[in-house]
Write a protein that holds these residues in place. Structure first.
Motif, PDB file in Angstrom:
ATOM      1  N   TYR A 117       2.422  -9.263  -8.413  1.00 32.46           N
ATOM      2  CA  TYR A 117       2.180  -7.911  -8.320  1.00 32.46           C
ATOM      3  C   TYR A 117       2.599  -7.401  -9.452  1.00 32.46           C
ATOM      4  CZ  TYR A 117       7.421  -9.666  -7.679  1.00 32.46           C
ATOM      5  OH  TYR A 117       8.332 -10.071  -8.268  1.00 32.46           O
ATOM      6  N   ARG A 118       2.485  -6.408  -9.083  1.00 35.51           N
ATOM      7  CA  ARG A 118       3.074  -5.227 -10.080  1.00 35.51           C
ATOM      8  C   ARG A 118       4.294  -5.268 -10.927  1.00 35.51           C
ATOM      9  NH1 ARG A 118      -0.225  -0.008  -9.017  1.00 35.51           N
ATOM     10  NH2 ARG A 118       0.304  -1.073  -7.029  1.00 35.51           N
ATOM     11  N   LEU A 119       4.943  -4.875 -12.509  1.00 36.64           N
ATOM     12  CA  LEU A 119       6.254  -5.092 -12.025  1.00 36.64           C
ATOM     13  C   LEU A 119       6.664  -3.546 -12.571  1.00 36.64           C
ATOM     14  CD1 LEU A 119       5.937  -8.026 -14.330  1.00 36.64           C
ATOM     15  CD2 LEU A 119       6.741  -8.199 -12.260  1.00 36.64           C
ATOM     16  N   ALA A 120       8.014  -3.131 -12.559  1.00 37.26           N
ATOM     17  CA  ALA A 120       8.785  -2.625 -12.648  1.00 37.26           C
ATOM     18  C   ALA A 120       9.081  -2.360 -14.508  1.00 37.26           C
ATOM     19  CB  ALA A 120       9.504  -2.285 -12.064  1.00 37.26           C
ATOM     20  N   PRO A 121       9.211  -1.233 -14.792  1.00 38.07           N
ATOM     21  CA  PRO A 121       9.047  -0.191 -14.923  1.00 38.07           C
ATOM     22  C   PRO A 121       8.266   1.019 -14.945  1.00 38.07           C
ATOM     23  CG  PRO A 121      10.064  -0.060 -16.899  1.00 38.07           C
ATOM     24  CD  PRO A 121      10.390  -1.508 -16.244  1.00 38.07           C
ATOM     25  N   GLU A 122       7.313  -0.160 -15.631  1.00 31.29           N
ATOM     26  CA  GLU A 122       6.259   0.892 -14.719  1.00 31.29           C
ATOM     27  C   GLU A 122       4.982   0.813 -14.197  1.00 31.29           C
ATOM     28  OE1 GLU A 122       6.409  -2.227 -19.492  1.00 31.29           O
ATOM     29  OE2 GLU A 122       6.559  -1.977 -16.727  1.00 31.29           O
ATOM     30  N   HIS A 123       5.540  -0.309 -12.810  1.00 31.61           N
ATOM     31  CA  HIS A 123       5.360  -0.093 -11.922  1.00 31.61           C
ATOM     32  C   HIS A 123       6.335  -0.036 -10.904  1.00 31.61           C
ATOM     33  CE1 HIS A 123       1.471  -0.459 -13.908  1.00 31.61           C
ATOM     34  NE2 HIS A 123       1.541  -1.038 -14.233  1.00 31.61           N
ATOM     35  N   PRO A 124       7.226   1.625 -10.414  1.00 25.42           N
ATOM     36  CA  PRO A 124       8.020   1.148  -9.563  1.00 25.42           C
ATOM     37  C   PRO A 124       7.782   1.497  -8.258  1.00 25.42           C
ATOM     38  CG  PRO A 124       7.932   3.303 -10.488  1.00 25.42           C
ATOM     39  CD  PRO A 124       6.744   2.629 -11.198  1.00 25.42           C
ATOM     40  N   TYR A 125       9.126   0.959  -7.425  1.00 24.14           N
ATOM     41  CA  TYR A 125       9.179   1.162  -5.947  1.00 24.14           C
ATOM     42  C   TYR A 125       7.366   2.235  -5.700  1.00 24.14           C
ATOM     43  CZ  TYR A 125       9.780   1.289  -1.074  1.00 24.14           C
ATOM     44  OH  TYR A 125       9.582   0.886  -0.046  1.00 24.14           O
ATOM     45  N   PRO A 126       6.830   1.628  -4.639  1.00 24.78           N
ATOM     46  CA  PRO A 126       6.292   0.692  -4.092  1.00 24.78           C
ATOM     47  C   PRO A 126       5.257  -0.184  -4.642  1.00 24.78           C
ATOM     48  CG  PRO A 126       5.507   2.732  -3.335  1.00 24.78           C
ATOM     49  CD  PRO A 126       6.167   2.995  -3.622  1.00 24.78           C
ATOM     50  N   ALA A 127       5.243  -0.523  -5.423  1.00 20.08           N
ATOM     51  CA  ALA A 127       3.638  -1.125  -5.954  1.00 20.08           C
ATOM     52  C   ALA A 127       4.051  -2.948  -6.144  1.00 20.08           C
ATOM     53  CB  ALA A 127       3.765  -0.767  -8.136  1.00 20.08           C
ATOM     54  N   ALA A 128       5.257  -2.748  -6.491  1.00 17.42           N
ATOM     55  CA  ALA A 128       5.031  -4.270  -5.938  1.00 17.42           C
ATOM     56  C   ALA A 128       5.131  -4.893  -4.456  1.00 17.42           C
ATOM     57  CB  ALA A 128       6.403  -4.731  -6.084  1.00 17.42           C
ATOM     58  N   LEU A 129       5.564  -4.253  -3.571  1.00 14.34           N
ATOM     59  CA  LEU A 129       5.331  -4.017  -2.907  1.00 14.34           C
ATOM     60  C   LEU A 129       3.853  -4.043  -1.805  1.00 14.34           C
ATOM     61  CD1 LEU A 129       6.770  -4.701   0.030  1.00 14.34           C
ATOM     62  CD2 LEU A 129       7.092  -2.683   0.666  1.00 14.34           C
ATOM     63  N   ASP A 130       3.228  -2.661  -2.396  1.00 13.34           N
ATOM     64  CA  ASP A 130       2.287  -2.706  -1.866  1.00 13.34           C
ATOM     65  C   ASP A 130       0.937  -3.611  -2.432  1.00 13.34           C
ATOM     66  OD1 ASP A 130       2.538   0.282  -1.088  1.00 13.34           O
ATOM     67  OD2 ASP A 130       1.659   1.354  -3.100  1.00 13.34           O
ATOM     68  N   ASP A 131       1.220  -3.938  -3.501  1.00 13.97           N
ATOM     69  CA  ASP A 131       0.518  -5.338  -3.500  1.00 13.97           C
ATOM     70  C   ASP A 131       0.768  -7.091  -3.270  1.00 13.97           C
ATOM     71  OD1 ASP A 131      -0.583  -4.230  -6.099  1.00 13.97           O
ATOM     72  OD2 ASP A 131       0.979  -5.474  -7.795  1.00 13.97           O
ATOM     73  N   VAL A 132       2.265  -6.623  -2.738  1.00 11.99           N
ATOM     74  CA  VAL A 132       1.848  -7.831  -1.407  1.00 11.99           C
ATOM     75  C   VAL A 132       1.595  -7.897  -0.657  1.00 11.99           C
ATOM     76  CG1 VAL A 132       3.537  -9.336  -0.422  1.00 11.99           C
ATOM     77  CG2 VAL A 132       3.845  -8.260  -2.523  1.00 11.99           C
ATOM     78  N   ARG A 133       1.248  -6.229  -0.388  1.00 11.00           N
ATOM     79  CA  ARG A 133       1.053  -5.955   1.920  1.00 11.00           C
ATOM     80  C   ARG A 133      -1.073  -6.151   1.739  1.00 11.00           C
ATOM     81  NH1 ARG A 133       3.807  -0.496   3.146  1.00 11.00           N
ATOM     82  NH2 ARG A 133       2.554  -1.087   4.926  1.00 11.00           N
ATOM     83  N   ALA A 134      -1.450  -5.511   0.098  1.00 11.13           N
ATOM     84  CA  ALA A 134      -2.853  -6.046   0.122  1.00 11.13           C
ATOM     85  C   ALA A 134      -2.079  -7.536   0.216  1.00 11.13           C
ATOM     86  CB  ALA A 134      -2.872  -4.940  -1.045  1.00 11.13           C
ATOM     87  N   ALA A 135      -2.270  -8.321  -0.303  1.00 13.91           N
ATOM     88  CA  ALA A 135      -2.262  -9.519  -0.980  1.00 13.91           C
ATOM     89  C   ALA A 135      -1.995 -10.020   0.389  1.00 13.91           C
ATOM     90  CB  ALA A 135      -1.336 -10.428  -1.326  1.00 13.91           C
ATOM     91  N   TYR A 136      -1.873 -10.144   1.207  1.00 14.28           N
ATOM     92  CA  TYR A 136      -1.287 -10.809   2.497  1.00 14.28           C
ATOM     93  C   TYR A 136      -2.079 -10.102   3.446  1.00 14.28           C
ATOM     94  CZ  TYR A 136       0.708 -12.310   7.104  1.00 14.28           C
ATOM     95  OH  TYR A 136       1.243 -12.678   8.159  1.00 14.28           O
ATOM     96  N   ALA A 137      -2.497  -8.844   3.683  1.00 12.05           N
ATOM     97  CA  ALA A 137      -4.004  -8.867   4.231  1.00 12.05           C
ATOM     98  C   ALA A 137      -5.096  -9.630   4.520  1.00 12.05           C
ATOM     99  CB  ALA A 137      -4.520  -6.974   4.748  1.00 12.05           C
TER     100      ALA A 137
END
Length: 313
Positions: A117-137
């Motif tokens: 998943y994408r990392l902060a601070p370049e990609h702050p919340y909710p980027a990591a969670l968005d990636d995780v949701r996409a991966a699970y879907a």
């Protein structure tokens, strides 16, 4: 608790590693700054001690999320684990959990899909969670093509990854989508109050102290007006009812210990089936270091038993 007291709690392997870290990291981790933290956390080439039938990378979503698949054997309809690495939402990589994912695949008899998943601070919340949701879907929707049983998918993670796994379960409940068969959470980051006793008892513990955790939170959520919603901080959820059964692992000498155990207690109080195991003598980060700590190998073995039970229904 002062340093002398918590040092006495460490087992021989952890005490030895704490001494190594004290030399390699003479000042708190967060004082290194972002690039320094990333340089320190960069993994050595993975040991790859556990033989596995297949390892391959996938890319899915927009922006593309890299997902590494581990299969213990080439057959259809394997159960699967979506694995989310730790690292304070700021560091961490697929290579850092490579050996752990191999062991889970081999010992639990399942495919493992590790998410970059994408990392902060370049990609702050909710980027990591968005990636995780996409991966699970993606895993759920493409399960048959991937040789995975869509009715036997678990989610797992350590530290920040454990927090993301917990958030994923809450997000799925909000969407009305099926829960995983299990959530495996190793010392998950689930609260932002930093108020329970372990945060003061182990404020200067090896590898991760209280100020380090605050710094990581600020990288992920920002320093001003950071999000208060439950998907950023699962402990804020009004209820945890209806979430996937959980197995929660904690380390005795760890600032996150009490938060993770309080989350386990809340799950149980809200009717979720939950098991909990605190490993004595170890500090934060032990679970992924299976080539270093006896307790890590014990924790992984027990987690795999729990996964096999969940997959069996």
């Amino acid at each position: 608790m002062n340093r002398t007291l918590w040092t006495a709690l460490l087992d021989e392997e952890s005490a030895r590693m704490a001494q190594v870290l004290a030399v390699a990291l003479p000042t708190p981790l967060h004082t290194l700054g972002l690039e320094g933290v990333r340089a320190f956390a960069a993994p050595q080439p993975p040991p790859r001690l556990t033989p596995i039938a297949t390892v391959r990378d996938h890319h899915t979503g927009e922006p593309a999320v890299r997902i590494r698949e581990y299969r213990p054997e080439e057959r259809a309809s394997l159960p699967a684990v979506l694995y989310l690495h730790g690292g304070g939402f700021t560091v961490g990589s697929l290579d850092g959990v490579d050996e752990l994912c191999r062991r889970i695949a081999a010992q639990a008899g399942c495919a493992v899909f590790s998410v970059e998943y994408r990392l902060a601070p370049e990609h702050p919340y909710p980027a990591a969670l968005d990636d995780v949701r996409a991966a699970y879907a993606w895993l759920l929707d493409d399960a048959l093509r991937l040789g995975v049983d869509p009715a036997r998918i678990a989610v797992a993670g350590d530290s920040a990854g454990g927090g993301l796994a917990a958030s994923l379960c809450l997000a799925l409940r909000e969407e009305g989508r099926p829960q995983p068969v299990m959530q495996l959470l190793a010392y998950p980051a689930v609260d932002d109050t930093f108020s329970r006793p372990s945060w003061s008892d182990f404020a200067d513990a090896p590898l991760l102290g209280r100020e380090d955790a605050l710094w990581f939170r600020d990288q992920y959520l920002g320093t001003v007006g950071y999000p208060q919603d439950v998907l950023a901080n699962p402990m804020r959820a009004t209820t945890l009812r209806g979430l996937a059964p959980a197995h929660i692992i904690t380390a005795e000498v760890d600032p996150l210990r009490d938060d993770a155990e309080a989350y386990a207690a809340r799950l149980a109080a809200d009717g979720v089936s939950v098991t909990r195991k605190r490993y004595a003598g170890v500090f934060h980060g032990f679970f992924t270091e299976v080539e270093v700590y006896t307790k890590a190998r014990e924790a992984v073995a027990e987690a795999c038993v729990r996964l096999r039970t969940a997959f069996a229904g």
